[in-house]
Design an enzyme around this catalytic site. Structure first.
Site, PDB file in Angstrom:
ATOM      1  N   ASP A 258      11.068   0.660   1.087  1.00  0.00           N
ATOM      2  CA  ASP A 258      11.355  -0.308   0.664  1.00  0.00           C
ATOM      3  C   ASP A 258      11.123  -1.376  -0.265  1.00  0.00           C
ATOM      4  O   ASP A 258      11.640  -2.221  -1.017  1.00  0.00           O
ATOM      5  CB  ASP A 258      11.227  -1.353   2.589  1.00  0.00           C
ATOM      6  CG  ASP A 258      11.745  -2.443   3.033  1.00  0.00           C
ATOM      7  OD1 ASP A 258      13.147  -2.686   2.401  1.00  0.00           O
ATOM      8  OD2 ASP A 258      11.212  -2.471   3.793  1.00  0.00           O
ATOM      9  N   ASP A 304      14.170  -3.426   9.837  1.00  0.00           N
ATOM     10  CA  ASP A 304      12.936  -4.107  10.462  1.00  0.00           C
ATOM     11  C   ASP A 304      12.563  -4.231  11.779  1.00  0.00           C
ATOM     12  O   ASP A 304      11.430  -4.301  12.438  1.00  0.00           O
ATOM     13  CB  ASP A 304      12.844  -4.821   9.519  1.00  0.00           C
ATOM     14  CG  ASP A 304      12.628  -5.847   8.414  1.00  0.00           C
ATOM     15  OD1 ASP A 304      12.249  -4.350   7.573  1.00  0.00           O
ATOM     16  OD2 ASP A 304      13.171  -6.175   7.680  1.00  0.00           O
TER      17      ASP A 304
END
Length: 384
Positions: A258, A304
């Site tokens: 990420d 997420d």
């Protein structure tokens, strides 16, 4: 192992700096407004409602998916059986996700050079008439929409099934059905698919199909969220980490993934602006002004939610295995997720810069339970 599209935090070009936060926690979002439209300024009430709603929606699939993950392994229906993620799977997942992300980037950005067709030149040629775009962004998004249309119907029907079992009238007869696929014959016959369903499941499937058609035709944000919540809940319920070490490997690898793709390249941002699929939760910041027709969205990527969610579900199953009638690690990690998501919002609003959400969620979701295990003297048992 099922693919999960990983989200990160990315500001909308049409949002003011103060809204660059959770406004883009999805790496798979799209610009809500054309660049010719004036910059939208959300009211404090609209911003608070949008962000609060996203946080609340993110908690729903984690909480209920974790609870359902405890019992789903006992089901005899092949569609309800969890898929176990091993340490090897976890180590390879960031690499697979990176290849998938970069592949989408190439599809959306790279034109294949070929000799131009005979005149008149088609619209897909550049002004110089030398580049011919074979992979049209519209065709790719159409293909992805149909793919997620089918997946969304199945995911939403599976999500609705327990609720339908509670409200289905007892006086209506229930018929049983079975979908069975086998490979081979005789002693070598191998069962590939064994899906058992009944009348209640058929009703769930019809309702889900209506939602799917609504999404395909209108791309409405409510239909998007129904599919997104279903994907997230099914992911948390059916993706099982085999132990805590595997969970740490997976979250650690995606932490690096990420951060790299958000801070190190423009690949994540490019895909975010081009990719259209219900793999994000959205909530309008102008809902108070425009109602259900609102068009300025704050976004939260499903990655997420699902990635920390399967780790939180693992800790709930660990609590159950201890047989102490407590849910200490589940509650700790659940509160850690809320803290991490809140910290993400705060950092983005403070520094006015996009942030990868897992940068804050991973340390919180791993660190808090480890501290509790250390204080309780159960750290060795946790990693056994």
């Amino acid at each position: 192992m099922a693919d999960i599209n990983q989200g990160s935090v990315l500001p909308s070009e049409t949002s003011p700096p103060a809204l660059d936060g959770l406004n883009a926690t999805d790496s798979n979002g799209t610009d809500a407004v054309n660049a010719t439209v004036a910059k939208f300024v959300a009211t404090p009430e609209g911003t608070a409602l949008a962000y609060g709603s996203l946080v609340f929606m993110a908690l729903l699939p984690i909480f209920f998916g974790a609870l359902r993950s405890v019992s789903c392994g006992k089901s005899k229906n092949s569609s309800d059986m969890p898929e176990t993620i091993t340490g090897r799977d976890a180590a390879r997942f960031p690499i697979i996700a990176s290849c998938t992300l970069f592949g989408l980037y190439l599809f959306f950005k790279v034109s294949i050079i070929t000799p131009p067709p005979p005149p008149p030149p088609p619209a897909s040629l550049t002004s110089a008439g030398k580049l011919y775009v074979i992979f049209s962004q519209e065709y790719i998004n159409l293909l992805l929409s149909m793919y997620f249309f089918v997946l969304g119907i199945l995911a939403l029907a599976h999500t609705m099934s327990p609720f339908m079992n509670r409200i289905f009238p007892a006086n209506i007869p229930i018929k049983q059905y079975q979908l069975l696929f086998t490979q081979g014959s005789g002693e070598t016959k191998e069962e590939m698919v064994n899906y058992e369903f009944d009348t209640k499941d058929m009703i769930c499937l019809v309702i889900s199909t209506v939602v799917g058609v609504w999404y395909i035709l209108k791309k409405h944000w409510i239909a998007n969220n129904l599919f997104g919540l279903a994907f997230a809940l099914n992911g948390v319920e059916l993706l099982h980490l085999n132990n805590i070490s595997t969970g740490c490997i997976l979250l650690g690898g995606l932490f690096v993934y990420d951060v790299f793709w958000v801070f190190g390249t423009n690949v994540m941002v490019t895909v975010a602006k081009s990719f259209e699929a219900p793999i994000k939760l959205v909530f309008p910041q102008d809902l108070l002004e425009k109602g259900l027709g609102a068009s300025q969205f704050a976004m939260l990527g499903l990655g997420d939610i699902v990635i920390p969610g399967i780790f939180i579900a693992l800790l709930l199953r660990f609590d159950v295995s201890l047989k102490k009638n407590t849910r200490t690690y589940f509650h700790t990690s659940f509160l850690a997720y809320i803290f991490g998501l809140g910290l993400t919002i705060w950092v983005m609003h403070t520094f006015k810069h996009a942030q990868p959400a897992l940068l804050y969620l991973v340390p919180a979701c791993i660190g808090f339970p480890l501290v509790v295990a250390l204080l309780k003297g159960e750290l060795t048992e946790m990693f056994r």
